[in-house]
Design a protein around this motif. Structure first.
Motif, short mmCIF file in Angstrom:
data_model
loop_
_atom_site.label_atom_id
_atom_site.label_comp_id
_atom_site.label_asym_id
_atom_site.label_seq_id
_atom_site.Cartn_x
_atom_site.Cartn_y
_atom_site.Cartn_z
N ALA A 80 -2.39 55.32 -0.14
CA ALA A 80 -1.84 55.09 1.16
C ALA A 80 -1.82 53.62 1.36
CB ALA A 80 -2.38 55.77 2.33
N ARG A 81 -2.88 52.73 0.92
CA ARG A 81 -3.04 51.47 1.23
C ARG A 81 -1.91 50.77 0.35
NH1 ARG A 81 -9.45 50.36 1.49
NH2 ARG A 81 -9.25 50.56 -1.07
N ASN A 82 -2.00 51.25 -0.80
CA ASN A 82 -0.95 50.50 -1.83
C ASN A 82 0.58 50.76 -1.15
OD1 ASN A 82 -2.86 49.77 -3.81
ND2 ASN A 82 -2.72 51.52 -4.84
N PHE A 83 0.70 51.91 -0.81
CA PHE A 83 2.31 52.46 -0.33
C PHE A 83 2.35 51.52 0.95
CE2 PHE A 83 5.58 54.64 2.15
CZ PHE A 83 6.36 54.63 1.21
N GLY A 84 1.48 51.36 1.77
CA GLY A 84 1.49 50.72 2.93
C GLY A 84 2.05 49.24 2.67
N ARG A 85 1.39 48.54 1.71
CA ARG A 85 1.64 47.14 1.22
C ARG A 85 2.90 47.13 0.73
NH1 ARG A 85 -3.79 43.41 0.14
NH2 ARG A 85 -4.70 43.66 1.97
N PHE A 86 3.23 48.08 -0.12
CA PHE A 86 4.53 47.99 -1.06
C PHE A 86 5.77 47.97 0.29
CE2 PHE A 86 7.70 50.47 -3.40
CZ PHE A 86 7.61 49.77 -4.53
N VAL A 87 5.52 48.77 1.17
CA VAL A 87 6.68 48.97 2.19
C VAL A 87 6.43 47.56 3.16
CG1 VAL A 87 7.36 51.24 1.98
CG2 VAL A 87 5.66 50.55 3.73
N ALA A 88 5.33 47.10 3.34
CA ALA A 88 5.31 45.68 4.28
C ALA A 88 5.96 44.53 3.37
CB ALA A 88 3.73 45.46 4.09
N GLY A 89 5.80 44.82 1.94
CA GLY A 89 6.64 43.81 1.43
C GLY A 89 8.22 43.89 1.39
N GLY A 90 8.60 44.95 1.50
CA GLY A 90 10.00 45.12 1.61
C GLY A 90 10.60 44.90 2.99
N SER A 91 9.74 45.27 3.98
CA SER A 91 10.25 45.21 5.42
C SER A 91 10.16 43.51 5.48
CB SER A 91 9.16 45.70 6.38
OG SER A 91 9.11 47.08 6.07
N ALA A 92 9.16 42.74 4.98
CA ALA A 92 9.28 41.34 5.19
C ALA A 92 10.44 40.84 4.75
CB ALA A 92 7.94 40.82 4.63
N GLY A 93 10.98 41.30 3.44
CA GLY A 93 11.98 40.90 2.82
C GLY A 93 13.29 40.86 3.44
N HIS A 94 13.64 42.07 4.10
CA HIS A 94 14.82 42.17 4.95
C HIS A 94 14.60 41.36 6.30
CE1 HIS A 94 15.47 46.40 3.11
NE2 HIS A 94 16.39 45.63 2.69
N SER A 95 13.38 41.45 6.88
CA SER A 95 13.14 40.77 8.18
C SER A 95 13.15 39.40 7.93
CB SER A 95 12.03 41.39 8.84
OG SER A 95 12.06 42.77 8.93
N ASP A 96 12.64 38.64 7.00
CA ASP A 96 12.71 37.28 6.63
C ASP A 96 14.02 36.80 6.66
OD1 ASP A 96 11.14 34.79 6.99
OD2 ASP A 96 11.44 34.59 4.93
N HIS A 97 14.89 37.68 5.83
CA HIS A 97 16.51 37.31 5.93
C HIS A 97 16.93 37.34 7.07
CE1 HIS A 97 20.34 39.50 4.38
NE2 HIS A 97 20.63 38.63 5.20
N GLY A 98 16.54 38.13 8.01
CA GLY A 98 17.11 38.18 9.66
C GLY A 98 16.74 36.97 10.34
N ARG A 99 15.32 36.49 10.04
CA ARG A 99 14.97 35.41 10.59
C ARG A 99 16.07 34.09 10.18
NH1 ARG A 99 9.49 35.34 11.37
NH2 ARG A 99 9.23 36.34 9.52
N ASP A 100 16.20 34.10 8.89
CA ASP A 100 16.91 32.89 8.71
C ASP A 100 18.28 33.05 9.43
OD1 ASP A 100 15.00 31.89 6.86
OD2 ASP A 100 15.71 33.07 5.11
N CYS A 101 18.75 34.18 9.53
CA CYS A 101 19.98 34.45 10.28
C CYS A 101 19.97 33.87 11.68
CB CYS A 101 20.41 35.90 10.32
SG CYS A 101 20.95 36.56 8.62
#
Ligand code: XCC
Ligand code: SF4
Length: 625
Positions: A80-101
């Motif tokens: 569960a911890r590994n998966f949590g960090r995995f999707v946190a990475g993905g969410s960070a990617g999309h969302s940081d792209h959003g921040r640049d917008c």
């Protein structure tokens, strides 16, 4: 375990890919498929999620012999911890792209750049109204100031919920509230996930999984949604137009520039620069007939949706595009860009240019793009490409022929417009069973699976069953190359879908954009649910990512499910080492949240699985299956 070498035919279903794989072999170029072979067999602990490196008492590997890590964490906690960090990475990617917008919108609003403007004022006003920002009698730039501030606030810790929660059906919001997973702030949920997964924090697998949902909901309903809406405001809301796809869009007699990555902030400026008369003249001076621009992956999707720029290919085509020997320059921002592109570029004359400080590549040239200098930097990059043209070795050029036509540009706005401004025709078609449901097929390629086999066949099977398919991201190129993104493709659809799409003049498979644009699909699902007065999970909808590979794709899958949309994956994430986590994903979530994951590598069986689900949902609504 013996290494099995795949034949070229087994690597991809496409002629253009196979032709370039043969050339790569001749040219001594190594690709992702070769490197996969060197990496196989994979570590079983990692593949099942049972290895932990979260502290230096470890690393630990959970097995029958040693069922607990040094700290005492068991298989469920570690997975569960590994998966949590995995999707946190993905969410960070999309969302940081959003921040640049947001930064770009903020700079435009405050007069800090002349290089970007507001292209779709009507959308700016519409979104502002939706979010309760005063628009009456105000200048667009003033409204944009407030809107960028509102969006920035979605990333912090001062809110109880996100701006676009106003789009979420009430029943869905109540489920989130009851489970304690209403996303509060994009960055907050990601940071909390990092915190929870530190040694000695969240040691209850189900609890960690719930926070995964919360984190990903922040991505879907804020990070990604903000990226999409601002991109429309700054660069125009997409409307249907023709374009072309496959490696044949690369032109032998022109300077070829490929854009790769995700954020239109960079690629939109390159589009402008390639038609600069001075640069076109320079290209001719160097012996080319012009400058040709084509897209790869998601930034390719963005440019195609808004500008009709052709798409050279998806994830596994990025290396093969360079193997044509005809690409002068590849300019990238971030995400999904294989570091191998630098090496492969060096085998030819292809220069790689990076533009974001957060995504530099050793061996590439860095031309830093900022909101205030985007245009000047874009011209600089195009000039660099032109200078490379005389260095091209014409003896090593081989470009697959015959690009395929496709229609792009189905934003929700244009989709609604095609139905006369209301959802009623779609609702009626669903009720009548002519369109039995809709499935979003999204995401990537993965060299473990024959490229686009599952993407294409699942799409074909679903439209046969009168299920409307929406595609984004790297599935776009797959569907386009298969001839599924043109109105004539209704011939491959079931009778009901054929009738409806035929009447509307649209293809049975609609291109809705890049991966952050899955937010468009969330919004559409919410609109439909609100129109019918039900929850999203009551609708005959599904999501699928048949050939996914990335953390971002996993985040999309999780926010789809947490939004109430059953989601098929071609292969599981690295969670199968935990029965608690796996059962939750495949079943448990269904009773908690009204949707779950289904795993099925075979596209024909997957189509059945999805069809079953759609039948159940239709019956639930009192419709014939
Ligand atoms: Fe990346 Fe977005 Fe996957 Fe394609 S589909 S390989 S995540 S580019 Ni998004
Ligand atoms: Fe091992 Fe626990 Fe440290 Fe993970 S957190 S490496 S399981 S001791």
């Amino acid at each position: 375990m013996a290494r099995t070498k795949k034949t070229i035919e087994e690597k991809s279903i496409w002629d253009d890919a196979r032709q370039m794989l043969r050339k790569a072999e001749r040219d001594g170029v190594e690709t992702a498929w070769d490197r996969l072979e060197h990496q196989t067999p994979h570590c079983n602990f990692c593949e099942t999620g049972l290895s932990c490196r979260n502290c230096t008492m470890g690393p630990c590997r959970i097995s029958k012999k040693a069922p607990l890590g040094v700290c005492g964490a068991d298989a469920d906690v570690v997975v569960a911890r590994n998966f949590g960090r995995f999707v946190a990475g993905g969410s960070a990617g999309h969302s940081d792209h959003g921040r640049d917008c947001i930064e770009a919108l903020h700079a435009v609003a405050h007069g800090l750049t002349q290089d970007y403007t507001i292209k779709d004022e009507a959308k700016l006003i519409r979104i502002a109204n939706e979010l309760g920002i005063a628009t009456e009698g105000r200048q667009p730039l003033d409204i944009a100031k407030d809107l960028s501030a509102e969006f920035y606030a979605n990333y912090g810790s001062l809110r109880e919920e996100l701006s676009f929660s106003c789009r979420v059906p009430e029943k869905r919001k109540q489920i989130w509230k009851d489970l304690g997973i209403t996303p509060r702030g994009v960055d907050r949920e990601i940071a909390e996930m990092m915190h929870r997964t530190h040694m000695g924090c969240d040691n209850d697998a189900a609890n960690t999984m719930l926070h995964s949902a919360r984190t990903c909901l922040g991505d879907g309903w804020a990070g990604s949604m903000i990226a999409t809406e601002i991109s429309d405001i700054l660069f125009g809301t997409p409307s249907p137009r023709k374009s072309m796809v496959n490696l044949g869009v690369i032109k032998e007699d022109q300077v070829n520039i490929l854009v790769h990555g995700h954020n239109p902030i960079v690629s939109e400026k390159i589009v402008e620069a390639v038609s600069d008369p001075e640069l076109v003249a320079l290209a001719k001076e160097k012996g080319a007939t012009g400058i040709n621009l084509a897209g790869l992956c998601c930034t390719g999707n963005e440019l195609m949706m808004r500008q009709g720029i052709p798409l050279a290919g998806n994830h596994l085509m990025t290396e093969l595009a360079i193997v044509t020997g005809a690409v002068e320059l590849i300019v990238v921002d971030y995400q999904c860009i294989m570091p191998s592109l630098v090496t492969i570029g060096n085998c030819y004359h292809t220069k790689m240019v990076t533009t974001a400080d957060k995504a530099k590549f050793t061996g590439a040239e860095h031309v830093k793009f900022e909101v205030h200098n985007g245009m000047a930097q874009a011209k600089k990059v195009v000039r660099m490409a032109i200078e490379r043209f005389p260095l091209r070795n014409t003896n090593r050029v081989e470009i697959p022929q015959g690009p395929i036509e496709m229609i792009t540009g189905f934003s929700n706005e244009s989709l609604l417009a095609s139905m006369g401004g209301t959802l009623t025709p779609l609702v009626e078609a669903i009720k009548a069973g002519k369109v039995r449901g809709a499935v979003a097929i999204v995401g990537c390629n993965n060299p473990k699976y024959q490229q686009d086999h599952c993407n294409v066949n699942l799409t074909r099977e679903l439209i046969k069953k009168d299920i409307l398919v929406l595609v984004t991201g790297c599935v776009t190129s797959a569907a386009g190359k298969a001839g599924l993104l043109v109105p004539e493709a209704i011939e491959m659809a079931g009778p009901g879908l054929k009738e409806i799409c035929g009447a509307l003049g649209i293809p049975p498979v609609l291109h809705m954009g890049s991966c952050v644009d899955n937010a468009r699909i969330l919004q559409l699902a919410a609109l439909l649910a609100n129109e019918l007065g039900v929850d999203i999970s009551d609708l005959p909808l599904a999501g699928s990512s048949p050939e996914w590979y990335s953390e971002k794709a996993a985040a999309i899958g999780v926010y789809c499910v947490a939004s109430g949309i059953y989601t098929h994956l071609g292969h599981p994430p690295n969670i199968t080492g935990s029965s608690v986590v796996t059962n939750l994903a495949l079943e448990g979530l269904d009773s908690l949240i009204g949707a779950c994951f289904g795993i099925e590598p075979d596209p024909f069986k997957a189509a059945e699985l999805i069809d079953q689900r759609i039948k159940v949902k239709r019956q639930g609504l009192g419709l014939k299956p």
